[in-house]
Design an enzyme around this catalytic site. Structure first.
Site, mmCIF file in Angstrom:
data_model
loop_
_atom_site.group_PDB
_atom_site.id
_atom_site.type_symbol
_atom_site.label_atom_id
_atom_site.label_comp_id
_atom_site.label_asym_id
_atom_site.label_seq_id
_atom_site.Cartn_x
_atom_site.Cartn_y
_atom_site.Cartn_z
ATOM 1 N N TYR A 1 0.841 -1.204 0.000
ATOM 2 C CA TYR A 1 0.000 0.000 0.000
ATOM 3 C C TYR A 1 0.882 1.262 0.000
ATOM 4 O O TYR A 1 0.701 2.168 -0.814
ATOM 5 C CB TYR A 1 -0.896 -0.038 1.238
ATOM 6 C CG TYR A 1 -1.749 1.181 1.453
ATOM 7 C CD1 TYR A 1 -2.989 1.293 0.837
ATOM 8 C CD2 TYR A 1 -1.331 2.219 2.285
ATOM 9 C CE1 TYR A 1 -3.791 2.412 1.037
ATOM 10 C CE2 TYR A 1 -2.115 3.339 2.493
ATOM 11 C CZ TYR A 1 -3.346 3.432 1.869
ATOM 12 O OH TYR A 1 -4.119 4.536 2.074
ATOM 13 N N LYS B 1 1.391 4.437 -2.767
ATOM 14 C CA LYS B 1 1.219 5.858 -2.458
ATOM 15 C C LYS B 1 2.484 6.639 -2.802
ATOM 16 O O LYS B 1 2.412 7.781 -3.284
ATOM 17 C CB LYS B 1 0.843 6.037 -0.981
ATOM 18 C CG LYS B 1 -0.483 5.366 -0.615
ATOM 19 C CD LYS B 1 -1.630 5.873 -1.459
ATOM 20 C CE LYS B 1 -2.962 5.245 -1.112
ATOM 21 N NZ LYS B 1 -4.050 5.736 -1.969
#
Ligand SMILES: *[C@@H]1O[C@H](CO)[C@@H](O)[C@H](O)[C@H]1NC(C)=O
Ligand SMILES: *[C@@H]1O[C@H](CO)[C@@H](O)[C@H](O)[C@H]1NC(C)=O
Length: 365
Positions: free
Chosen positions: A239, A243
């Site tokens: 994750y 980002k």
């Protein structure tokens, strides 16, 4: 000093200081009168208005003025450099806003805020889940069901959106998922779906809708980043990597827009929030709320709406203080920044993913 939805936080105090002590007019008056007093040899406090200045030692006063000048000059230059020193106007009756993951949570809250500001803005939502709200009667909300981890679905949906609604002028890459496992324990499917949904989909959607924005030299692409791109916590490496990837996309695309496509009015913004109270995460931060408030969905949606309505590209941290400051810690010696990153091990947040994966395809089931 108004409290925020998150309660009494450091950011509330910082906002108060910015609006009062660092207020532009206050700083201008102080700086001018300091300058006059240096030139004429009068002490500043010869003017009765400035008697209160007696309360501060001269050096403190100078630091205050310098801090004020620094704050305003920096935010002016940040804004101008992010926007190529050019202005652009948005006609919200005409704009088409595409919001991924707009069926619920932040995306749904943003939809309702945008419709509140202008009921005729066209809003296109792509989401795997069904709409959790009823669009107000008469509004132009178009819902497309689709799994953003599947590139052939993205291709088909973009074609349909262009034909049925038009070319989006605003793209909000909001959809994202988190699986919440260690690198060693996560399955192939966990890693793949995270990177496809959170990073590849924004790349492909940008690719699909950029040509028209460039042709018109008008458009705004907003990405939902995360502070985890700056200080990646354990168990969400994939994750956090997506980002960080969105930051790279934003930064490289800015150069392409300016120097290759000659479309300096196509804006880009990225939001770097701390953890948000969404179904993505459970548990508590386990740290003083004053510094590390778990953000409310509406706070994030309001920030996004403000970014869109400003028509200006920018980087926004939430809460502004201390998150913008945390990013600056990167200038510390490496060992100190390593220590700072270890803070996240003390958070009590459970990232376990809520999405069910299809065992055979690895897609969302
Ligand atoms: C992606 O979508 C296409 C078209 O709908 C479908 O045929 C394919 O099986 C999907 N792939 C995955 C991995 O779900
Ligand atoms: C804005 O961008 C264009 C390239 O598209 C460049 O030629 C121009 O110098 C830029 N303007 C300023 C004021 O930097």
């Amino acid at each position: 000093m108004a409290f925020s939805r998150e309660g009494f936080t450091a950011d509330v105090v910082a906002g108060f200081v910015r609006r009062t002590f660092l207020n532009r007019n206050v700083i201008i008056i102080l700086a001018l009168s300091q300058a006059v007093s240096y030139i004429n040899g009068y002490p500043l406090t010869a003017f009765p208005v400035f008697r209160f200045v007696h309360l501060f030692p001269l050096r403190a006063l100078n630091i205050w003025i310098l801090l004020g000048i620094y704050t305003h000059v920096t935010s002016y230059l940040n804004d101008q450099f992010a926007n190529n020193w050019t202005k652009d106007t948005y006609k919200w009756n005409k704009e088409i806003v595409l919001i991924t993951g707009g069926a619920s949570g932040i995306g749904a809250a943003l939809t309702s805020l945008l419709l509140k500001r202008n009921p005729s803005t066209k809003i296109v939502i792509i989401d795997h889940s069904p709409l959790t709200f009823k669009p107000p009667p008469g509004s132009a909300v178009y819902y497309y069901q689709g799994d953003l981890s599947n590139s052939s679905i993205i291709r088909q949906l973009c074609e349909r959106i262009r034909n049925e609604v038009g070319h989006p002028t605003v793209l909000v890459n909001n959809a994202g998922l988190v699986r919440g496992t260690t690198v060693m324990e996560g399955s192939y499917a966990d890693v793949e779906i995270t990177i496809k949904t959170n990073l590849i989909a924004p790349f492909l959607l940008t690719k699909e809708f950029l040509p028209d924005m460039v042709r018109r030299n008008h458009g705004h692409i907003v990405s939902m980043g995360s502070m985890s791109a700056v200080t990646p916590p354990a168990r969400i490496a994939d994750y956090a990597a997506t980002k960080a990837g969105l930051i790279a996309l934003t930064e490289a695309l800015q150069l392409e827009l300016k120097y290759i496509h000659n479309a300096p009015k196509v804006r880009q913004s990225i939001l770097l929030p701390f953890f948000i109270k969404t179904p993505l995460i459970k548990g508590e931060v386990g740290k003083p709320n004053f510094l590390y408030p778990l953000l409310h969905v509406d706070t994030v949606a309001e920030t996004l709406a403000d970014i869109l309505y400003s028509g200006r590209g920018r980087t926004v941290y939430l809460p502004g203080f201390p998150m913008a400051f945390v990013h600056k810690l990167r200038v510390l010696p490496e060992w100190l920044f390593r220590l700072a990153r270890e803070e996240s091990m003390k958070f009590g947040i459970d990232f376990t993913g809520r999405q069910k994966l299809d065992e055979k395809t690895g897609g969302l089931s």
